[in-house]
Design an enzyme around this catalytic site. Structure first.
Site, PDB file in Angstrom:
ATOM      1  N   LYS A 182      13.688 -23.679  12.412  1.00 36.81           N
ATOM      2  CA  LYS A 182      13.372 -22.846  11.254  1.00 36.81           C
ATOM      3  C   LYS A 182      14.580 -22.010  10.812  1.00 36.81           C
ATOM      4  O   LYS A 182      14.624 -21.517   9.687  1.00 36.81           O
ATOM      5  CB  LYS A 182      12.185 -21.933  11.581  1.00 36.81           C
ATOM      6  CG  LYS A 182      10.910 -22.719  11.872  1.00 36.81           C
ATOM      7  CD  LYS A 182       9.806 -21.848  12.448  1.00 36.81           C
ATOM      8  CE  LYS A 182       8.567 -22.688  12.762  1.00 36.81           C
ATOM      9  NZ  LYS A 182       7.511 -21.874  13.428  1.00 36.81           N
ATOM     10  N   GLU A 186      -3.450  -4.692  -3.613  1.00 44.05           N
ATOM     11  CA  GLU A 186      -2.947  -3.318  -3.674  1.00 44.05           C
ATOM     12  C   GLU A 186      -2.033  -3.122  -4.884  1.00 44.05           C
ATOM     13  O   GLU A 186      -2.042  -2.063  -5.521  1.00 44.05           O
ATOM     14  CB  GLU A 186      -2.197  -2.969  -2.386  1.00 44.05           C
ATOM     15  CG  GLU A 186      -3.009  -3.072  -1.119  1.00 44.05           C
ATOM     16  CD  GLU A 186      -3.945  -1.901  -0.905  1.00 44.05           C
ATOM     17  OE1 GLU A 186      -3.608  -0.791  -1.323  1.00 44.05           O
ATOM     18  OE2 GLU A 186      -5.011  -2.112  -0.304  1.00 44.05           O
ATOM     19  N   ALA A 215       9.371  -0.694   8.457  1.00 45.60           N
ATOM     20  CA  ALA A 215      10.073  -1.067   7.227  1.00 45.60           C
ATOM     21  C   ALA A 215      10.164   0.063   6.205  1.00 45.60           C
ATOM     22  O   ALA A 215      11.155   0.147   5.471  1.00 45.60           O
ATOM     23  CB  ALA A 215       9.407  -2.286   6.597  1.00 45.60           C
ATOM     24  N   SER A 262      14.905 -22.588  17.929  1.00 42.63           N
ATOM     25  CA  SER A 262      14.379 -23.669  18.773  1.00 42.63           C
ATOM     26  C   SER A 262      13.425 -24.581  18.007  1.00 42.63           C
ATOM     27  O   SER A 262      13.276 -25.755  18.348  1.00 42.63           O
ATOM     28  CB  SER A 262      13.683 -23.078  20.011  1.00 42.63           C
ATOM     29  OG  SER A 262      12.386 -22.572  19.694  1.00 42.63           O
ATOM     30  N   SER A 300       0.832  -1.208   0.000  1.00 43.46           N
ATOM     31  CA  SER A 300       0.000   0.000   0.000  1.00 43.46           C
ATOM     32  C   SER A 300       0.861   1.250   0.000  1.00 43.46           C
ATOM     33  O   SER A 300       0.498   2.273  -0.591  1.00 43.46           O
ATOM     34  CB  SER A 300      -0.909   0.031   1.243  1.00 43.46           C
ATOM     35  OG  SER A 300      -1.666  -1.146   1.358  1.00 43.46           O
ATOM     36  N   ASP A 316     -13.689 -12.144  -1.555  1.00 44.30           N
ATOM     37  CA  ASP A 316     -15.067 -11.702  -1.801  1.00 44.30           C
ATOM     38  C   ASP A 316     -15.486 -12.018  -3.234  1.00 44.30           C
ATOM     39  O   ASP A 316     -16.618 -12.443  -3.483  1.00 44.30           O
ATOM     40  CB  ASP A 316     -15.190 -10.197  -1.542  1.00 44.30           C
ATOM     41  CG  ASP A 316     -14.911  -9.827  -0.100  1.00 44.30           C
ATOM     42  OD1 ASP A 316     -15.062 -10.699   0.779  1.00 44.30           O
ATOM     43  OD2 ASP A 316     -14.529  -8.665   0.151  1.00 44.30           O
ATOM     44  N   HIS A 366       5.695 -16.412   9.277  1.00 40.91           N
ATOM     45  CA  HIS A 366       5.599 -17.811   9.679  1.00 40.91           C
ATOM     46  C   HIS A 366       5.621 -18.747   8.486  1.00 40.91           C
ATOM     47  O   HIS A 366       6.210 -19.838   8.541  1.00 40.91           O
ATOM     48  CB  HIS A 366       4.332 -18.060  10.505  1.00 40.91           C
ATOM     49  CG  HIS A 366       4.289 -19.450  11.072  1.00 40.91           C
ATOM     50  ND1 HIS A 366       3.658 -20.494  10.433  1.00 40.91           N
ATOM     51  CD2 HIS A 366       4.859 -19.964  12.190  1.00 40.91           C
ATOM     52  CE1 HIS A 366       3.808 -21.589  11.145  1.00 40.91           C
ATOM     53  NE2 HIS A 366       4.536 -21.299  12.210  1.00 40.91           N
TER      54      HIS A 366
END
Length: 329
Positions: A292, A97, A308, A289, A69, A203, A251
């Site tokens: 990853k 966007e 950012a 831990s 955006s 939608d 994630h």
């Protein structure tokens, strides 16, 4: 006087302390990703359709929708246009966007503009950025025929679409060089969006399924995409994670890298704190831990606590842009 040497100014961040020093660590980490990416590597385990030219380090870029955006869209487009990253993970808003900005620009407003006044005028606020509701209607008119095409292929050929395939088709059809998705399609960079229904595109699918295709809906198979992103991570020689923001995009990239016992190079940029147990706030060490991020990664993973839009253009200038400029000479 020659004026300010901005490159040297940013170099001085390394000894400034606090988040300036973390910024310098992020510069070093990204430059390590870039150098590792130049190493020769022959990838196996992906089909010809899925595979891109193999790189020594596969760079995953995660971007939340608010950053598309903002004007950061242009910085992200630079990376994708010049084939400097290998995988994108975005939220549905980021997909939308990018398309919407091909039809009309967003406008700068104010964080304190009143919602009731904006609502009456058909304006939507994202922080201090204003998006007219009319732009959503224009985007809907663009997306709808593509959904019709996907449905036809589903009915006539039994082809089930995935979010990344839909996004590639959006990029192809938008045909606009200002678009992140256009360059991702052109350079065959996969764009993953596991929450593709969490926005206007969702939608659109809903309205199609409740008006045109009652009882026989469009199917969007997210399992295809989780298989693909996991295989991309699992078959890579090395991986780098560059994540702007938190939540789903962070994630999803981290989880894909779990399939290889962790990424080699990591930079997080967000303002999340770990006291509430949120994914955005989770530090790189927490990801170690889970497997990853590699416990024996060549460099200590970096998190920069910053918004950012303030620092990512500077990071790109000191890393990808500098290297791209040298390569082009």
């Amino acid at each position: 006087p020659s004026g300010v040497d901005y490159s040297k100014l940013l170099d001085a961040y390394a000894t400034t302390g606090f988040q300036a020093t973390n910024f310098a660590a992020a510069v070093s980490m990204i430059n390590s990703m870039i150098e590792a990416r130049k190493e020769p590597y022959t990838r196996t385990g992906l089909s010809e359709e899925e595979a891109r030219p193999a790189k020594g380090c596969t760079i995953f870029l995660g971007v939340t929708s608010n950053l598309v955006s903002s004007g950061l869209r242009e910085t992200i487009k630079f990376l994708v246009k010049n084939d400097l990253v290998d995988v994108l993970v975005m939220t549905c808003g980021g997909i939308e966007e990018d398309i919407m900005k091909c039809f009309a620009p967003h406008q700068i407003g104010d964080f304190e503009m009143r919602g009731t006044v904006l609502r009456e005028k058909g304006l939507n606020r994202i922080g201090n950025i204003i998006v007219p509701s009319a732009t959503y209607l224009t985007m809907d008119n663009f997306v709808d025929p593509i959904l019709d095409e996907i449905y036809t292929r589903q009915k006539e050929k039994g082809e089930i679409c995935s979010p990344s395939k839909l996004i590639a088709k959006l990029g192809e059809n938008i045909g606009n060089p200002d678009s992140i998705l256009y360059w991702a399609w052109k350079n065959r960079i996969p764009v993953f969006c596991p929450a593709i229904t969490d926005g206007s595109i969702g939608d659109n699918i809903y309205f199609n399924n409740t008006t045109k295709h009652i009882g026989d809906p469009i199917i969007m198979d997210i399992a295809q995409d989780v298989s693909l992103i996991d295989r991309i991570a699992g078959t890579a020689q090395k991986t780098g994670m560059l994540v702007l923001g938190g939540g789903l995009v962070k994630h999803h990239i981290c989880n894909a890298n779990l399939t290889r016992n962790g990424a080699d190079f990591v930079v997080y940029i967000n303002t999340g704190q770990q006291f509430d147990g949120s994914d955005a706030g989770a530090t790189p060490d927490e990801a170690v831990s889970w497997g990853k991020i590699k416990s024996d990664a060549p460099k200590k993973p970096v998190k920069v606590f910053a918004e950012a839009t303030l620092i990512f253009p500077l990071l790109v200038a000191k890393t990808f842009a500098e290297d791209f400029s040298k390569t082009k000479k």
